[in-house]
Motif scaffolding. Sequence first.
Motif, short mmCIF file in Angstrom:
data_model
loop_
_atom_site.label_atom_id
_atom_site.label_comp_id
_atom_site.label_asym_id
_atom_site.label_seq_id
_atom_site.Cartn_x
_atom_site.Cartn_y
_atom_site.Cartn_z
N SER A 259 0.82 -1.21 0.00
CA SER A 259 0.00 0.00 0.00
C SER A 259 0.86 1.26 0.00
CB SER A 259 -0.94 0.01 1.20
OG SER A 259 -0.21 0.01 2.41
N ALA A 260 2.00 1.23 0.69
CA ALA A 260 2.88 2.41 0.72
C ALA A 260 3.45 2.68 -0.67
CB ALA A 260 4.00 2.20 1.73
N ALA A 261 3.84 1.61 -1.37
CA ALA A 261 4.38 1.77 -2.73
C ALA A 261 3.30 2.28 -3.67
CB ALA A 261 4.93 0.44 -3.23
N ALA A 262 2.06 1.81 -3.48
CA ALA A 262 0.95 2.28 -4.32
C ALA A 262 0.68 3.77 -4.08
CB ALA A 262 -0.30 1.46 -4.03
N ALA A 263 0.77 4.20 -2.82
CA ALA A 263 0.58 5.62 -2.51
C ALA A 263 1.69 6.46 -3.12
CB ALA A 263 0.53 5.82 -1.00
N ASP A 264 2.94 5.96 -3.08
CA ASP A 264 4.06 6.67 -3.70
C ASP A 264 3.84 6.81 -5.21
OD1 ASP A 264 5.35 6.94 -1.29
OD2 ASP A 264 6.65 5.20 -1.58
N ALA A 265 3.35 5.72 -5.82
CA ALA A 265 3.11 5.75 -7.27
C ALA A 265 2.00 6.74 -7.61
CB ALA A 265 2.75 4.35 -7.76
N MET A 266 0.96 6.80 -6.78
CA MET A 266 -0.13 7.75 -6.99
C MET A 266 0.41 9.18 -6.92
SD MET A 266 -3.52 8.41 -4.61
CE MET A 266 -4.46 9.95 -4.77
N HIS A 267 1.18 9.48 -5.90
CA HIS A 267 1.73 10.82 -5.74
C HIS A 267 2.62 11.19 -6.92
CE1 HIS A 267 4.11 14.13 -4.01
NE2 HIS A 267 3.03 14.38 -3.31
N ALA A 268 3.44 10.25 -7.37
CA ALA A 268 4.33 10.51 -8.50
C ALA A 268 3.55 10.77 -9.78
CB ALA A 268 5.29 9.33 -8.70
N ALA A 269 2.48 9.99 -10.00
CA ALA A 269 1.66 10.17 -11.20
C ALA A 269 0.96 11.53 -11.20
CB ALA A 269 0.63 9.04 -11.29
N LEU A 270 0.44 11.95 -10.05
CA LEU A 270 -0.24 13.24 -9.97
C LEU A 270 0.76 14.39 -10.15
CD1 LEU A 270 -2.64 12.52 -6.97
CD2 LEU A 270 -3.29 12.81 -9.37
N THR A 271 1.93 14.23 -9.55
CA THR A 271 2.96 15.26 -9.69
C THR A 271 3.38 15.40 -11.15
OG1 THR A 271 3.77 14.85 -7.45
CG2 THR A 271 5.26 15.99 -8.95
N ALA A 272 3.54 14.28 -11.85
CA ALA A 272 3.92 14.31 -13.26
C ALA A 272 2.83 14.98 -14.10
CB ALA A 272 4.18 12.89 -13.76
N HIS A 273 1.58 14.66 -13.79
CA HIS A 273 0.46 15.27 -14.53
C HIS A 273 0.48 16.79 -14.36
CE1 HIS A 273 -3.57 16.04 -16.05
NE2 HIS A 273 -3.82 16.70 -14.93
N VAL A 274 0.65 17.24 -13.13
CA VAL A 274 0.68 18.68 -12.87
C VAL A 274 1.86 19.33 -13.57
CG1 VAL A 274 1.04 20.40 -11.05
CG2 VAL A 274 -0.59 18.54 -10.70
N THR A 275 3.02 18.69 -13.53
CA THR A 275 4.22 19.24 -14.15
C THR A 275 4.05 19.39 -15.66
OG1 THR A 275 5.64 18.28 -12.45
CG2 THR A 275 6.69 18.89 -14.54
N HIS A 276 3.47 18.40 -16.31
CA HIS A 276 3.40 18.39 -17.77
C HIS A 276 2.20 19.13 -18.35
CE1 HIS A 276 6.81 15.79 -17.83
NE2 HIS A 276 6.18 14.74 -17.32
N THR A 277 1.17 19.37 -17.54
CA THR A 277 -0.04 19.98 -18.09
C THR A 277 -0.46 21.29 -17.42
OG1 THR A 277 -1.56 18.76 -16.65
CG2 THR A 277 -0.91 17.69 -18.71
N ILE A 278 0.03 21.56 -16.21
CA ILE A 278 -0.46 22.72 -15.47
C ILE A 278 0.64 23.73 -15.13
CG2 ILE A 278 -1.53 23.47 -13.29
CD1 ILE A 278 -3.12 20.85 -13.30
#
Length: 291
Positions: A259-278
Amino acid sequence: METDDAPTAGTAARVREVIADAGVSQREFARRVVMDPSKLSRSLSGTRRFTAAELARIADEGRVDAGWLLGTRTRAKDTASAAGVEGGRPLQIVRETVRLIAEHGFHAVRVADIARACATSSAAIHYHFPSRAELLEAAVRWCMDEDTARRAARLAEADDAAAELRQLIALQTPRTGQQRRQWAVWLDLWAEAARSTAVGGLHSEYYRQWRETVADVLRRGVAQGVFRASVDPQEAALTLTALIDGLATHVLSVGGPSSAAAADAMHAALTAHVTHTILAPRPRSPRPSTP
């Protein structure tokens, strides 16, 4: 003792006195007694009557006799009320209800379960919340108010809209036990919203406010120049909140050490989305000139 033609005004005046003694805002007092702020406002203005359960919760929070609120007794501090219970008995009941919803699901929670968790009787639960439906609605409202308060506190710490957005993403990533419980409640309430129940309607309105909060942050970021000028706040908020919902649902479905790794992956995916689109791209440093 009051006459029959003026109980509402007298009760409202005494409730105002309790709120003043508490030294908090009317909205904060409504939160403490697990009451819709608009209902408290209308009751205080005389356009709505307090229910018996609401007066019981107000008396419990103010440590006064409910009879005094009604004008049938003289005022006396009820120092024994909810002794040893942080926030008073109503809040204890609501907190335990939220915990049980997160653990067992909205429809599996019984009043007897809540009474057992609070080390009290079902009659005591019904004294503050006459029906299960009213208790569950109060629990949902309290949960939403707590989430809104945490969000406001974190946003107040941010220097600009980009930092605000990072704070929102961190708050919505289910890492801690408290965050996972909050998400478990939200997931259960989505089903209620699909059934168009009263609680579901409450959740739908809260979700609309949450999406608008994200849109407001995006508008500020565009104005500050930290987000791309091409960003449409409403569309970007819709996309980002949908991503958060989907990724959080996946994280909650993963148990144990993963679950901790899944939360890290979620945070990384959201951060990447914000970086590339916002986020506005950083200006490139000029290349040093060659001699």
